[in-house]
Design an enzyme around this catalytic site. Structure first.
Site, mmCIF file in Angstrom:
data_model
loop_
_atom_site.group_PDB
_atom_site.id
_atom_site.type_symbol
_atom_site.label_atom_id
_atom_site.label_comp_id
_atom_site.label_asym_id
_atom_site.label_seq_id
_atom_site.Cartn_x
_atom_site.Cartn_y
_atom_site.Cartn_z
ATOM 1 N N ARG A 65 1.092 -1.078 -0.222
ATOM 2 C CA ARG A 65 0.024 0.469 0.106
ATOM 3 C C ARG A 65 0.827 0.936 0.265
ATOM 4 O O ARG A 65 1.926 1.211 0.321
ATOM 5 C CB ARG A 65 -0.814 0.298 1.193
ATOM 6 C CG ARG A 65 -0.826 -0.123 2.827
ATOM 7 C CD ARG A 65 -0.599 0.535 3.697
ATOM 8 N NE ARG A 65 -0.967 1.919 3.370
ATOM 9 C CZ ARG A 65 0.224 2.953 3.432
ATOM 10 N NH1 ARG A 65 1.651 1.901 4.445
ATOM 11 N NH2 ARG A 65 0.406 4.311 3.627
ATOM 12 N N GLY A 66 -0.039 1.925 -0.332
ATOM 13 C CA GLY A 66 0.738 3.831 -0.200
ATOM 14 C C GLY A 66 0.948 3.813 -1.981
ATOM 15 O O GLY A 66 1.059 2.857 -1.988
ATOM 16 N N GLN A 196 -3.211 2.483 9.931
ATOM 17 C CA GLN A 196 -2.191 2.900 9.223
ATOM 18 C C GLN A 196 -1.462 3.758 10.316
ATOM 19 O O GLN A 196 0.001 3.500 10.275
ATOM 20 C CB GLN A 196 -1.856 3.523 7.688
ATOM 21 C CG GLN A 196 -2.922 2.695 6.628
ATOM 22 C CD GLN A 196 -4.038 2.795 6.753
ATOM 23 O OE1 GLN A 196 -4.954 2.935 7.496
ATOM 24 N NE2 GLN A 196 -4.449 2.231 4.852
ATOM 25 N N ASP A 237 -3.128 10.578 -2.733
ATOM 26 C CA ASP A 237 -3.022 9.695 -3.660
ATOM 27 C C ASP A 237 -2.942 9.814 -5.189
ATOM 28 O O ASP A 237 -2.947 9.432 -6.078
ATOM 29 C CB ASP A 237 -4.339 8.734 -3.597
ATOM 30 C CG ASP A 237 -3.741 8.234 -1.543
ATOM 31 O OD1 ASP A 237 -3.344 8.427 -1.006
ATOM 32 O OD2 ASP A 237 -2.977 6.941 -2.184
ATOM 33 N N ASN A 247 -6.367 12.246 -0.839
ATOM 34 C CA ASN A 247 -5.529 10.891 0.331
ATOM 35 C C ASN A 247 -6.405 10.582 0.981
ATOM 36 O O ASN A 247 -7.546 10.406 1.725
ATOM 37 C CB ASN A 247 -4.359 12.409 1.050
ATOM 38 C CG ASN A 247 -3.593 11.466 2.075
ATOM 39 O OD1 ASN A 247 -3.023 10.267 1.332
ATOM 40 N ND2 ASN A 247 -3.154 11.930 3.071
HETATM 41 O O1 MRU Z 1 -4.854 2.775 1.553
HETATM 42 P P1 MRU Z 1 -3.517 4.031 1.733
HETATM 43 O O2 MRU Z 1 -3.530 3.276 3.070
HETATM 44 O O3 MRU Z 1 -2.689 3.027 0.231
HETATM 45 O O4 MRU Z 1 -3.435 5.107 1.518
HETATM 46 C C1 MRU Z 1 -2.264 5.287 1.980
HETATM 47 C C2 MRU Z 1 -2.497 7.017 1.407
HETATM 48 O O5 MRU Z 1 -3.135 7.882 1.983
HETATM 49 C C3 MRU Z 1 -1.000 8.156 1.575
HETATM 50 O O6 MRU Z 1 -0.844 8.538 2.833
HETATM 51 C C4 MRU Z 1 -0.439 8.482 0.217
HETATM 52 O O7 MRU Z 1 -0.728 7.223 -0.503
HETATM 53 C C5 MRU Z 1 0.858 8.903 -0.280
HETATM 54 S S1 MRU Z 1 2.166 7.210 0.256
HETATM 55 C C6 MRU Z 1 3.944 8.365 0.593
#
Ligand code: MRU
Length: 348
Positions: A65-66, A196, A237, A247
């Protein structure tokens, strides 16, 4: 993970000590190794994806993820599929499934398209990975200007090294400031519903020796009112051409609170997170996730299993609430339409 996924290594620890985590993502010849982020901070679990089902399952389940990390992983995924799926139509269908595994973070589609358009797909995937490492370092350099001595920062979700397959974006800035002796303190939103922040951000800051204070998301307002917060710093995102920013769910609320309290709200993101094809945040597809993520945490129920649930994974912060963006090309300030068009024109 699906039943088809293979645990290559699993090291079980009560709580992990100082981290020397394996890489978030690594090509290993005939598969992609990845750190299962769902298991942290309790367990280091390294898994392998060897086919489209396993690649899609790793992304969709948030094992990987991320936004930048799923881009890197998806890029290697396409290179792997090109080697293992000889029929062109089957390959393109599998690539389309990987591209669509998560809809909001544009890094995934961007990376898949870039690899598909290249001659040597593995070389392109490796280039995307190496570039992400360099981009993260540049974001940390530019972001240093935002971090005063002893800055008190609120962050949301997780934007560290394993979220980018590099050194992180927003969290990379904070850890770099700590290494520069600025002694930041970070108020970490636990980030409902999948934690997270609690599981990954607190752990990564602890491992780096940064002062971290974990709080429930709804404590952010009182933290701003009473804890002398200097800035909010988050990742992204997908960022539309006008600066509207998708995000992790809860980011919009944090931006509204920051505006109310007169606290600057910064977004750190690579240019691969900016989507020039999308004019405003209204056009950003928002992933809706399973009700079970809200009615239970892992196997522990927290609500009636049949409760009706609203579970968008992301929200959109309107651009007027963003004080500035930190990118690898420097800091972008309003008016964003002009600043974003200019930086993307020069970079692409
Ligand atoms: O659902 P996730 O955990 O993938 O969401 C991630 C985020 O919202 C992060 O802030 C984003 O991807 C930036 S990661 C550098």
């Amino acid at each position: 993970m699906t039943a088809r996924s293979t645990a290559a290594t699993a090291t079980r620890l009560a709580f992990l000590p100082e981290s020397s985590l394996p890489p978030a993502v690594a090509w290993d010849g005939d598969g992609i190794r990845f750190l299962d982020q769902r298991a942290l901070p309790f367990e280091i679990r390294v898994e392998r994806a060897r086919n489209a089902d396993e690649i899609v399952a790793a992304i969709a389940s948030l094992a990987v993820r991320g936004a930048p990390c799923i881009g890197v992983f998806g890029a290697y995924g396409i290179a792997l599929l090109r080697r293992t799926v000889s029929d062109d139509n089957a390959f393109l269908a599998a690539a389309a499934r990987v591209r669509a595994a998560r809809p909001t973070a544009v890094n995934l589609a961007w990376a898949v398209d870039r690899v598909l358009a290249s001659k040597d797909m593995l070389a392109e995937a490796e280039a995307i990975h190496r570039e992400q490492e360099a981009v993260d370092a540049a974001i940390a350099r530019h972001g240093a200007a935002l971090m005063c001595d002893r800055a008190r920062v609120i962050t949301h979700c997780h934007t560290g090294g394993i979220a980018t397959a590099g050194q992180g974006t927003a969290l990379g800035i904070i850890i770099a400031a700590h290494r520069d002796g600025k002694q930041p303190t970070v108020f970490v939103n636990e980030t409902r519903p999948l934690l997270q922040g609690a599981r990954l951000t607190e752990f990564e800051l602890r491992s780096a020796g940064v002062e971290a204070v974990l709080q429930v998301d709804s404590a952010a307002a009182v933290a701003m009112a009473r804890e002398e917060i200097d800035l909010v710093l988050v990742g992204a995102d997908r960022i539309a051409r006008n600066g509207d920013t998708a995000n992790k769910i809860g980011t919009y609320a944090l931006a509204v609170l920051a505006s109310h309290h007169g606290i600057p709200f910064y977004v750190a993101a690579p240019l691969s997170t900016f989507d020039a094809r999308i004019e405003t945040g209204a056009d950003i597809p928002i992933e809706q996730r399973a009700p079970s993520e809200v009615t239970a945490f892992r196997t522990a129920p927290s609500a009636h299993p049949e409760a009706r649930v609203f579970n968008p994974a992301f929200d959109v912060t309107p651009h007027h609430l963003v004080t500035a963006f930190v990118t690898e090309r420097g800091i972008l300030r309003p008016p964003y339409r002009e600043a974003i068009d200019e930086v993307l024109r020069v970079s692409r």
